[in-house]
Design an enzyme around this catalytic site. Structure first.
Site, PDB file in Angstrom:
ATOM      1  N   GLY A 138      39.963  39.004  46.235  1.00 28.62           N
ATOM      2  CA  GLY A 138      39.686  37.828  45.421  1.00 28.62           C
ATOM      3  C   GLY A 138      39.854  36.541  46.197  1.00 28.62           C
ATOM      4  CG  ASP A 162      52.931  45.738  38.290  1.00 29.69           C
ATOM      5  OD1 ASP A 162      53.744  46.005  39.194  1.00 29.69           O
ATOM      6  OD2 ASP A 162      52.376  44.621  38.184  1.00 29.69           O
ATOM      7  CG  HIS A 179      25.578  23.881  36.641  1.00 33.12           C
ATOM      8  ND1 HIS A 179      25.379  24.984  35.840  1.00 33.12           N
ATOM      9  CD2 HIS A 179      24.480  23.083  36.480  1.00 33.12           C
ATOM     10  CE1 HIS A 179      24.208  24.869  35.222  1.00 33.12           C
ATOM     11  NE2 HIS A 179      23.651  23.718  35.579  1.00 33.12           N
ATOM     12  NE  ARG A 199      42.584  44.167  42.984  1.00 28.91           N
ATOM     13  CZ  ARG A 199      42.344  43.123  42.196  1.00 28.91           C
ATOM     14  NH1 ARG A 199      43.318  42.241  41.978  1.00 28.91           N
ATOM     15  NH2 ARG A 199      41.180  42.951  41.619  1.00 28.91           N
ATOM     16  NE  ARG A 243      43.085  35.748  49.317  1.00 28.81           N
ATOM     17  CZ  ARG A 243      42.146  36.335  50.063  1.00 28.81           C
ATOM     18  NH1 ARG A 243      41.170  35.605  50.559  1.00 28.81           N
ATOM     19  NH2 ARG A 243      42.205  37.622  50.312  1.00 28.81           N
TER      20      ARG A 243
END
Length: 460
Positions: A423, A393, A256, A370, A412
Site C-alpha cells: 500500500g 489480531d 481528479h 494481512r 509507512r
C-alpha cells in the site's frame, strides 16, 4: 473597547476584585464593635429614669434608709410603678456616695465598674446592655446636703440583633471571615478561570483534529484580555480550517484531474493489446497505470472523508452498516487460511455515516487479516454515551513509537508489518479521517502477548 476604557483590563479586574473582597471582610469585622456599642449604649429612657427617681424620692423622704441595715433594703426592689421588668426579675439598685463608694453592696461586678466609667465619659445618664444584664443611671440627688447617685440593674432586658453573636465569639467570627473571603475569592477565580477552561477545551479539540472547534461567544464577547485572546484564537482556528480544507480540496482536485490522462493511457494500452502488441514494457506500463489508478482512488477517498462531503448521516444499526463488508472480510480471511471472529451486538443503533464508517472498519480488518498469524477479532459494545468497536489480531504488533504515527497519511514504518505491504500508507489515514468525521477517537496499542488491538470510540 480596551483602548478607550482601561478599567476593562484584566489587571484592574484582579486588583478591584481582591481589594473589594478584603476591604469588605475588614469592614464587616471592624464595624461589629461599633454597631454593638451604638446599639448597647443609649440615653437613659424615661421609664428607667422614673424608676430611679421613685427610689431617690423615697430615700429623700426617709433618710433613715441610709443608715445601717436599712441600706440592705435598697439592694433589691420590685418594680411597682409600671416600669420595665424582665420575666418578673428584680430591680437591683446601687447607691453611690460623693466619693464614689458603693454603700449598699460589698461586691460589685466588673460590668458595673465598666458602666461607671462609661457614665463618667458620657457625662449624662445612660443605659448599657451587657450580655446578660442592663445597667442604667446615674440619677443624682441630695440627702441632708450630701450628694448621692443611684444606679439600676435589670436582667437581660431586650433581645439583641443576631449579628452581635459574632461580636461575642471572636474565634468563630474570624473563621467565618476566612470562609467568606475564600468564597468571594473563589467566585473571582471562577470568573477568571471559566474563559481559560473554554480556551483550553477549544485548543485541545483543535489539536485532536476538530477544526470546527471555537471559543464560545460569551468568552469572545468579553471586553478584557480574555476576550481578545478568544477572538484571536477563533481567527487562528478559522485560518487553519480554511488552510486545511483548501489543501484537501487541492489534493482532491489534483487527483481528479490525474484521472483523465490516466484513463487515456489505459485506453491506449487496451488498443495496443487489441492490435496484438505484447511486450514486457507494455506489461510494466499497464501495472504501473493500475497502481497509479488505485493510488488516485485512495487519495480521492481520503479527500472526501476528510472534507465530509457527499454523504448524509443516518440512524441505522451497526450490523446493517457493516454486513456486506464483514462478509467480504470473512471470505478474504478464509482464502488466507485464517479465521475472523465477529461479535457485533445487533441492538447497537446510532447516528453515523454508513459508507464512511464501513470503509474505516474495512481498512482495519484488511490490515489485521494481512498481518495476523491465525485469528482476527472484531467486537462492539454500546454504553450510554458512546459506541466502541475493537479490532485485534495475533500478529507481530508494532513498535511503541509508531502506534500513533501509523494514522498519518503516507506513513509507512520500517517494520515487519509494512515490508510485506504493497500500500501507500493511506488506509489507516482514511480510517482516522472517518473517525474524526464522527467526532470520535481511535487508539492503537500492542496486546500483552502479541498482536495489535485498535479501539474506536464514537460518541452517540
Amino acid at each position: 473597547m480596551l483602548k478607550n476604557n482601561p478599567f476593562n483590563r484584566l489587571f484592574f479586574k484582579l486588583l478591584l476584585g481582591f481589594w473589594l473582597c478584603s476591604s469588605l471582610i475588614i469592614a464587616l469585622v471592624s464595624l461589629l464593635p461599633l454597631l454593638q456599642q451604638n446599639h448597647d449604649r443609649s440615653p437613659l429612657p424615661p421609664s428607667l429614669e422614673r424608676m430611679l427617681k421613685n427610689v431617690a424620692e423615697r430615700i429623700q423622704e426617709q433618710p433613715q434608709l441610709l443608715e445601717g441595715k436599712n441600706l440592705q433594703r435598697l439592694r433589691h426592689s420590685r418594680n411597682k410603678d409600671g416600669g420595665r421588668k424582665h420575666n418578673g426579675g428584680p430591680l437591683r439598685l446601687y447607691l453611690i456616695d460623693g466619693e464614689g463608694q458603693v454603700l449598699n453592696s460589698k461586691r460589685v461586678s466588673r460590668g458595673f465598674r465598666r458602666f461607671q466609667l462609661m457614665a463618667e465619659e458620657a457625662d449624662q445618664p445612660i443605659s448599657h446592655q451587657f450580655r446578660d444584664e442592663l445597667i442604667f443611671g446615674p440619677y443624682s440627688f441630695e440627702v441632708n446636703s450630701k450628694p448621692y447617685q443611684l444606679f439600676g440593674r435589670l436582667p437581660d432586658n431586650h433581645p439583641r440583633p443576631w449579628f452581635f453573636f459574632f461580636a461575642d465569639n471572636k474565634l468563630l467570627t474570624a473563621g467565618l471571615a476566612i470562609l467568606l473571603s475564600g468564597l468571594l475569592c473563589g467566585l473571582l477565580a471562577w470568573y477568571l478561570g471559566k474563559p481559560l477552561r473554554s480556551l483550553k477545551h477549544s485548543a485541545n479539540a483543535l489539536a485532536r483534529g476538530d477544526l470546527s472547534s471555537r471559543v464560545d461567544a460569551t468568552t469572545a464577547n468579553r471586553r478584557d484580555e480574555m476576550g481578545q485572546l478568544a477572538v484571536a484564537f477563533n481567527g487562528m482556528a478559522d485560518a487553519i480550517e480554511a488552510m486545511v480544507n483548501n489543501q484537501q480540496r487541492l489534493m482532491g482536485d489534483i487527483s481528479h484531474e490525474l484521472r483523465t490522462p490516466l484513463t487515456r493511457l489505459q485506453l491506449s494500452l487496451a488498443l495496443a493489446r487489441k492490435k496484438g502488441q505484447h511486450s514486457t514494457e507494455l506489461d510494466r506500463i499497464e501495472y504501473e497505470a493500475q497502481q497509479q489508478d488505485a493510488l488516485i482512488g485512495e487519495l480521492l477517498t481520503l479527500s472526501r472523508v476528510t472534507l465530509n462531503v457527499s454523504e448524509k448521516r443516518l440512524t441505522a444499526e451497526l450490523t446493517e452498516t457493516l454486513s456486506q463488508m464483514l462478509d467480504d472480510a470473512e471470505f478474504e480471511a478464509e482464502q488466507q487460511g485464517k479465521q475472523l471472529h465477529i461479535d457485533i451486538d445487533e441492538s447497537i443503533r446510532f447516528n453515523h455515516l454508513p459508507r464512511t464508517l464501513s470503509r474505516a472498519i474495512e481498512n482495519l480488518l484488511r490490515n489485521a487479516i494481512r498481518y495476523a498469524e491465525q485469528h482476527i477479532y472484531i467486537e462492539s459494545q454500546q454504553t450510554k454515551n458512546q459506541v466502541r468497536i475493537v479490532v485485534s489480531d495475533d500478529g507481530p504488533g508494532l513498535a511503541e513509537k509508531e502506534l500513533e504515527a501509523i494514522f498519518a497519511p503516507f506513513y509507512r514504518p520500517d517494520n515487519a508489518r509494512d515490508r510485506v505491504s504493497g500500500g501507500w500508507g493511506l488506509g489507516l489515514a482514511i480510517t482516522q479521517a472517518a473517525v474524526d468525521a464522527h467526532k470520535g477517537r481511535i487508539l492503537a496499542k500492542n496486546q500483552p502477548s502479541h498482536g495489535l488491538i485498535v479501539t474506536i470510540d464514537l460518541p452517540i
